[in-house]
Design an enzyme around this catalytic site. Structure first.
Site, PDB file in Angstrom:
ATOM      1  N   LYS A 161     -18.206 -43.926   5.751  1.00 35.69           N
ATOM      2  CA  LYS A 161     -17.864 -44.663   6.826  1.00 35.69           C
ATOM      3  C   LYS A 161     -17.369 -45.791   7.017  1.00 35.69           C
ATOM      4  CE  LYS A 161     -20.184 -46.299  10.879  1.00 35.69           C
ATOM      5  NZ  LYS A 161     -21.578 -46.965  11.471  1.00 35.69           N
ATOM      6  N   LYS A 184     -20.866 -47.507   3.406  1.00 35.47           N
ATOM      7  CA  LYS A 184     -20.331 -47.971   5.062  1.00 35.47           C
ATOM      8  C   LYS A 184     -19.717 -49.308   4.712  1.00 35.47           C
ATOM      9  CE  LYS A 184     -22.338 -49.373   9.063  1.00 35.47           C
ATOM     10  NZ  LYS A 184     -23.749 -49.718  10.055  1.00 35.47           N
TER      11      LYS A 184
END
Ligand code: PBG
Length: 323
Positions: free
Chosen positions: A248, A195
């Site tokens: 992400k 992330k």
């Protein structure tokens, strides 16, 4: 052999042929819809920066889940917005908290939908960071303890899968052992493993009121230029017991996703985040692009890069069109 022996256009000349040589296909089974649920909300509110996305009350979230299930979307991921925030994010692991209450309500009304819960502190802390803060820094190990407690409370409420999104070190192992010690050894963990500290989360932070009150998230989320480091993050989370891994955002990190696909034989998820969604909607509203086609193209690119699951705010709309 090149031109004129080889003519690539031969297999593109009709829709039937194009269908026959199509390498990837987006299906409803690939999709996961994120839902924002607000404690104490009377009725749904639109999220200004995300046209078509709402903040729901618990009751309306249940209705939305029925609709989504009927459209053939297999899973939702829940984000809770509590009424009260404090330094420890106490609302996050309350048995009667907003996510816990929502999970129970959805399970009571819709039985064949996979309910994933986002496990994090940022929606519940008054400072807006994803962990426990000591001075100006986020203190890893006390944060991990909190995250394990949150995941366990989601499990007790009936979540089918937990998804830690905080980026603290060691949280997957801590969550796995808390779950196992309490009889949830069969509950899978989807780790937000790679992330990045991304500008594309802007609209989300408005939607869940989680903009950090000081500093930013760069001391725990990843630095955008790094790819090798993402693969280490993913390997570590697998070693700690993650069942599936997430990259992400999606669009700006398709190379990371493709590399992860080559390396890891576990389900891979990619999150088409709020800013990716908002850009397409905004351009479409201006008449600058065909929003439906652009959305489909973006989602297929995520699939082509190697995702098994795609988290997207457009999941319900896309499922309706795919039907
Ligand atoms: C953190 C979390 C974030 C998102 C999902 N989980 C935001 C952040 O790290 O600031 C972003 C999702 C999006 O932008 O759509 N709990």
């Amino acid at each position: 052999m090149g031109f004129p022996t080889t003519r690539m256009r031969r297999l593109r000349s009709s829709e039937t042929l194009r269908r026959m040589v199509r390498e990837h296909e987006l299906t409803r089974d690939d999709l996961v819809l994120p839902l924002f649920i607000v404690e104490g909300l009377a009725q749904r509110e639109p999220v200004a920066s995300m046209p078509g996305v709402f903040r729901f009350s618990v009751r309306e979230a249940v209705d939305e889940c029925k609709r989504v299930r009927d459209l053939g979307v297999p899973a939702v991921i829940l984000f809770g917005i509590p009424q009260q925030k404090d330094a420890r994010g106490s609302g996050a692991d309350r048995a009667s908290g907003i996510v816990q209450e929502s999970v129970a309500a959805i399970r009571g009304a819709v039985d064949d939908l996979c309910i994933i819960t986002d496990v994090c502190l940022c929606e519940y802390t008054d400072h807006g960071h994803c962990g426990i803060v000591d001075g100006e820094s986020v203190d890893n190990d006390p944060s991990v303890e909190r995250l394990a407690a949150i995941a366990l409370s989601h499990a007790r409420a009936g979540a089918h899968m937990v998804a830690p999104s905080d980026m603290m070190d060691g949280r997957v192992a801590a969550i796995r052992s808390a779950l196992d010690a309490n009889g949830f050894e069969n509950l899978p963990i989807l780790s937000y493993a790679a992330k990045y500290a991304s500008a594309f989360y802007g609209p989300f932070r408005d939607a869940v009121e989680s903009t950090p009150q000081f500093g930013d998230r760069r001391s725990y989320q990843m630095d955008p230029p790094n790819r090798r480091e993402a693969l280490r993050e993913m390997q570590l989370d697998l070693d700690e017991g993650a069942d599936a891994l997430m990259v992400k955002p999606a669009l700006s990190y398709l190379d990371v996703l493709a590399e992860a696909r080559r390396r890891f034989d576990v389900p891979l998820a990619a999150y088409q985040v709020s800013g990716e969604y908002a850009m397409i909607q905004a351009a479409a509203q201006n008449g600058w692009i065909d929003g439906e086609r652009a959305m489909h193209e973006a989602l297929v690119s995520i699939k082509r890069a190697g995702a098994d699951w795609i988290l997207s705010y457009a999941a319900a709309d896309v499922a309706a069109r795919l039907r």
